[in-house]
Design a protein around this motif. Structure first.
Motif, mmCIF file in Angstrom:
data_model
loop_
_atom_site.group_PDB
_atom_site.id
_atom_site.type_symbol
_atom_site.label_atom_id
_atom_site.label_comp_id
_atom_site.label_asym_id
_atom_site.label_seq_id
_atom_site.Cartn_x
_atom_site.Cartn_y
_atom_site.Cartn_z
ATOM 1 N N ALA A 248 -8.930 5.579 37.258
ATOM 2 C CA ALA A 248 -9.097 4.579 36.210
ATOM 3 C C ALA A 248 -10.465 3.912 36.301
ATOM 4 C CB ALA A 248 -7.990 3.525 36.311
ATOM 5 N N GLU A 249 -10.891 3.623 37.511
ATOM 6 C CA GLU A 249 -12.201 2.989 37.700
ATOM 7 C C GLU A 249 -13.325 3.939 37.299
ATOM 8 O OE1 GLU A 249 -14.505 1.795 41.668
ATOM 9 O OE2 GLU A 249 -12.741 0.527 41.306
ATOM 10 N N THR A 250 -13.171 5.213 37.633
ATOM 11 C CA THR A 250 -14.177 6.206 37.268
ATOM 12 C C THR A 250 -14.246 6.373 35.755
ATOM 13 O OG1 THR A 250 -13.836 7.393 39.349
ATOM 14 C CG2 THR A 250 -14.898 8.600 37.577
ATOM 15 N N VAL A 254 -17.320 5.778 33.028
ATOM 16 C CA VAL A 254 -17.707 6.789 32.037
ATOM 17 C C VAL A 254 -17.737 6.175 30.639
ATOM 18 C CG1 VAL A 254 -16.929 8.889 30.867
ATOM 19 C CG2 VAL A 254 -16.920 8.775 33.369
ATOM 20 N N LEU A 255 -16.716 5.382 30.306
ATOM 21 C CA LEU A 255 -16.641 4.775 28.974
ATOM 22 C C LEU A 255 -17.787 3.806 28.744
ATOM 23 C CD1 LEU A 255 -12.787 4.165 28.613
ATOM 24 C CD2 LEU A 255 -14.157 6.123 27.858
ATOM 25 N N GLU A 256 -18.205 3.147 29.812
ATOM 26 C CA GLU A 256 -19.361 2.254 29.690
ATOM 27 C C GLU A 256 -20.616 3.055 29.356
ATOM 28 O OE1 GLU A 256 -21.810 -0.965 32.450
ATOM 29 O OE2 GLU A 256 -19.728 -0.480 32.927
ATOM 30 N N ASP A 257 -20.773 4.214 30.014
ATOM 31 C CA ASP A 257 -21.937 5.061 29.742
ATOM 32 C C ASP A 257 -21.888 5.625 28.316
ATOM 33 O OD1 ASP A 257 -22.898 4.633 32.269
ATOM 34 O OD2 ASP A 257 -22.122 6.508 33.106
ATOM 35 N N LEU A 258 -20.675 5.892 27.820
ATOM 36 C CA LEU A 258 -20.514 6.494 26.496
ATOM 37 C C LEU A 258 -20.327 5.447 25.395
ATOM 38 C CD1 LEU A 258 -18.079 9.448 27.365
ATOM 39 C CD2 LEU A 258 -20.543 9.581 27.017
ATOM 40 N N ASP A 259 -20.526 4.191 25.730
ATOM 41 C CA ASP A 259 -20.197 3.106 24.798
ATOM 42 C C ASP A 259 -20.866 3.300 23.437
ATOM 43 O OD1 ASP A 259 -19.031 0.356 24.318
ATOM 44 O OD2 ASP A 259 -21.163 -0.049 23.954
ATOM 45 N N GLY A 260 -22.141 3.695 23.428
ATOM 46 C CA GLY A 260 -22.852 3.871 22.154
ATOM 47 C C GLY A 260 -22.178 4.883 21.263
ATOM 48 N N VAL A 263 -18.682 3.537 19.993
ATOM 49 C CA VAL A 263 -18.806 2.545 18.921
ATOM 50 C C VAL A 263 -19.241 3.210 17.623
ATOM 51 C CG1 VAL A 263 -20.092 0.519 18.144
ATOM 52 C CG2 VAL A 263 -19.264 0.638 20.506
ATOM 53 N N ARG A 264 -20.201 4.104 17.709
ATOM 54 C CA ARG A 264 -20.751 4.756 16.530
ATOM 55 C C ARG A 264 -19.701 5.595 15.796
ATOM 56 N NH1 ARG A 264 -24.433 6.885 18.989
ATOM 57 N NH2 ARG A 264 -23.684 9.024 19.250
ATOM 58 N N THR A 265 -18.819 6.230 16.555
ATOM 59 C CA THR A 265 -17.817 7.110 15.942
ATOM 60 C C THR A 265 -16.488 6.420 15.692
ATOM 61 O OG1 THR A 265 -17.075 7.869 18.130
ATOM 62 C CG2 THR A 265 -18.837 9.131 17.057
ATOM 63 N N GLY A 266 -16.337 5.193 16.180
ATOM 64 C CA GLY A 266 -15.060 4.493 16.036
ATOM 65 C C GLY A 266 -13.980 5.056 16.934
ATOM 66 N N ALA A 267 -14.365 5.753 17.992
ATOM 67 C CA ALA A 267 -13.398 6.410 18.875
ATOM 68 C C ALA A 267 -12.565 5.394 19.646
ATOM 69 C CB ALA A 267 -14.126 7.324 19.846
ATOM 70 N N GLU A 268 -11.316 5.732 19.823
ATOM 71 C CA GLU A 268 -10.413 4.938 20.653
ATOM 72 C C GLU A 268 -10.003 5.791 21.846
ATOM 73 O OE1 GLU A 268 -6.041 2.749 20.510
ATOM 74 O OE2 GLU A 268 -7.105 3.190 18.631
ATOM 75 N N VAL A 269 -10.199 5.256 23.042
ATOM 76 C CA VAL A 269 -9.857 5.992 24.262
ATOM 77 C C VAL A 269 -8.769 5.237 25.004
ATOM 78 C CG1 VAL A 269 -10.708 6.965 26.426
ATOM 79 C CG2 VAL A 269 -12.210 6.880 24.429
ATOM 80 N N THR A 270 -7.629 5.886 25.180
ATOM 81 C CA THR A 270 -6.500 5.308 25.908
ATOM 82 C C THR A 270 -6.468 5.906 27.310
ATOM 83 O OG1 THR A 270 -5.259 5.138 23.846
ATOM 84 C CG2 THR A 270 -4.012 4.932 25.901
ATOM 85 N N VAL A 271 -6.350 5.049 28.316
ATOM 86 C CA VAL A 271 -6.400 5.512 29.705
ATOM 87 C C VAL A 271 -5.094 5.189 30.413
ATOM 88 C CG1 VAL A 271 -7.647 5.410 31.886
ATOM 89 C CG2 VAL A 271 -8.890 5.135 29.724
ATOM 90 N N GLN A 289 -16.996 12.596 32.300
ATOM 91 C CA GLN A 289 -17.914 12.244 31.215
ATOM 92 C C GLN A 289 -18.106 13.425 30.272
ATOM 93 O OE1 GLN A 289 -21.044 9.594 32.113
ATOM 94 N NE2 GLN A 289 -22.488 10.507 30.683
ATOM 95 N N ASN A 290 -18.225 14.631 30.824
ATOM 96 C CA ASN A 290 -18.347 15.825 29.999
ATOM 97 C C ASN A 290 -17.114 16.030 29.134
ATOM 98 O OD1 ASN A 290 -20.718 17.776 30.162
ATOM 99 N ND2 ASN A 290 -20.499 17.247 32.307
ATOM 100 N N LEU A 291 -15.930 15.897 29.732
ATOM 101 C CA LEU A 291 -14.692 16.175 29.007
ATOM 102 C C LEU A 291 -14.432 15.134 27.917
ATOM 103 C CD1 LEU A 291 -12.299 17.320 31.896
ATOM 104 C CD2 LEU A 291 -13.697 18.719 30.363
ATOM 105 N N ILE A 292 -14.653 13.859 28.240
ATOM 106 C CA ILE A 292 -14.428 12.810 27.234
ATOM 107 C C ILE A 292 -15.462 12.904 26.121
ATOM 108 C CG2 ILE A 292 -14.393 10.311 26.852
ATOM 109 C CD1 ILE A 292 -13.279 10.029 29.720
ATOM 110 N N ALA A 293 -16.732 13.140 26.471
ATOM 111 C CA ALA A 293 -17.781 13.286 25.455
ATOM 112 C C ALA A 293 -17.478 14.467 24.545
ATOM 113 C CB ALA A 293 -19.137 13.452 26.131
ATOM 114 N N ASN A 294 -16.994 15.570 25.112
ATOM 115 C CA ASN A 294 -16.613 16.729 24.299
ATOM 116 C C ASN A 294 -15.486 16.376 23.339
ATOM 117 O OD1 ASN A 294 -18.456 18.583 25.191
ATOM 118 N ND2 ASN A 294 -17.037 19.764 26.438
#
Length: 391
Positions: A248-250, A254-260, A263-271, A289-294
């Motif tokens: 969860a911490e990792t 990752v979500l902090e790094d992908l924040d832009g 926000v831009r896509t309106g994505a919702e990520v449930t953990v 990060q690769n898997l979530i970004a994909n």
């Protein structure tokens, strides 16, 4: 004076880097097994170059080196083949050898099987002997030959592993240098494009402004490609530093790094990943990060608002981590191929060069795990990987 055969043998031996190194545990196990199946107290792996005999593993005696002229095995290596001698005192090849006469030892029974490399070079022997006259059954003789083949298999495996490690290190070094050399002009190019785009003249030149925007996007894609290639090269030689990792911490990092992008896509990520797993924190962060970004990227390509779910399932012998999206499912026939470098599944117009999943596979395999793609209950793709509880 060394003959051509001696030079060839010396070069073949050098590839295995045996001489002067500590005994390999696998080789030590093979000599112990050879002594047991042949019913003798002593077994040795002898490596014979143009000057010396080197005992690289031994049981019953202390491994050592001696002059080639004093070696019993050197007397038979020129004509490789299994040798069995009940009483060495009665064999012309060994009767005057120091290991037989008592000057060094009192060998009576002697048997050996040659160590022949895949290229056909005899580099030594797997040798068993005793100070009592003896015999070798057909079954034991066959077993000695099989064990000699196993010795070569172990040496070849070690050589290939070492060569791969060195190759990966060279690849990483090359990729790092190329990345540095490419990033500098790309950074300068991006800077000049930004300056040009912000200049007052662009207000009256919409077509030029549009062209500059496209050039900026192309420079950004190139920078991303260079980064992906560097990551892929680095993962080839990765050796995980295993710790307890809070998934969860990792994922939060990752979500902090992908924040832009989120926000831009309106994505919702449930953990749903409040679990500790055994792994390398840095590598798992790159992986997730690769898997979530994909998941976000390809869901947007399917013209949907991304709904991504990250979950962890505890298994009897490890953990299964899944990343589900609501985009389009990767076709069944492509789910294995997309893990190969430069392969794309769907969304060919999406930014990237098809190297992210190949990097993910390298990371998971470095952990001793497996990775794959399935259809997701959310309607899109489920990317999953399993990490073992123990290496």
């Amino acid at each position: 004076m060394s003959t051509a055969h001696d030079v060839t043998r010396r070069d073949a031996i050098a590839q295995y880097r045996l001489v002067g190194e500590p005994s390999e545990p696998d080789l030590q196990g093979l000599v112990e097994l050879a002594a047991t199946v042949c019913g003798v107290p002593t077994a040795v792996i002898n490596i014979i170059d143009d000057r010396m005999q080197h005992q690289v593993a031994a049981v019953g005696i202390q491994a050592a080196s001696c002059e080639r002229e004093d070696s019993m095995c050197a007397a038979v290596i020129s004509r490789p083949g299994r040798v069995v001698v009940a009483d060495a005192r009665l064999d012309d090849r060994f009767a005057h050898n120091a290991f037989v006469t008592g000057e060094v030892a009192n060998v009576r029974f002697y048997a050996s099987s040659p160590l022949i490399t895949p290229s056909g070079v005899a580099i030594g022997t797997l040798c068993v002997f005793d100070d009592e006259v003896g015999e070798l059954s057909d079954a034991s003789a066959h077993a000695l030959d099989l064990l000699a083949h196993q010795v070569i298999d172990v040496l070849e495996l070690r050589r290939v592993q070492r060569d791969l490690l060195e190759s990966n290190q060279q690849l990483e070094s090359f990729a790092t240098q190329v990345s540095h050399d490419l990033r500098n002009p790309l950074t300068a190019l991006t800077g000049f494009l930004e300056l040009a785009a912000d200049s007052p003249e662009m207000a009256d030149a919409p077509r030029a402004a549009q062209s500059l925007a496209r050039a900026e996007a192309a420079a950004g894609r190139m920078t991303s490609m260079v980064t992906d290639l560097l990551d892929f090269a680095r993962m080839g030689g990765a050796r995980p530093h295993m710790t307890q990792v809070d998934v969860a911490e990792t994922v939060d990092a990752v979500l902090e790094d992908l924040d832009g992008a989120l926000v831009r896509t309106g994505a919702e990520v449930t953990v749903d990943a409040s679990t500790f797993v055994r792994g390398d924190d840095t590598l798992l962060r790159v992986l997730l990060q690769n898997l979530i970004a994909n998941a976000v990227k390809f869901t947007v390509a399917a013209e949907k608002v991304p709904d991504v779910r990250v979950s962890v399932e505890t298994l009897p012998d490890g953990w299964r981590i899944s990343v589900d999206d609501n985009g389009d499912a990767v076709p069944t026939e492509l789910r294995e191929r997309v893990f190969e470098p430069m392969q794309r599944g769907h969304g060919a117009d999406v930014q990237g060069i098809g190297i992210g999943l190949a990097t993910c596979r390298r990371i998971v395999e470095a952990h001793g795990g497996t990775i794959g793609l399935d259809a997701s209950p959310a309607g899109g793709t489920r990317a999953w990987f399993v990490l073992p509880a123990a290496a």
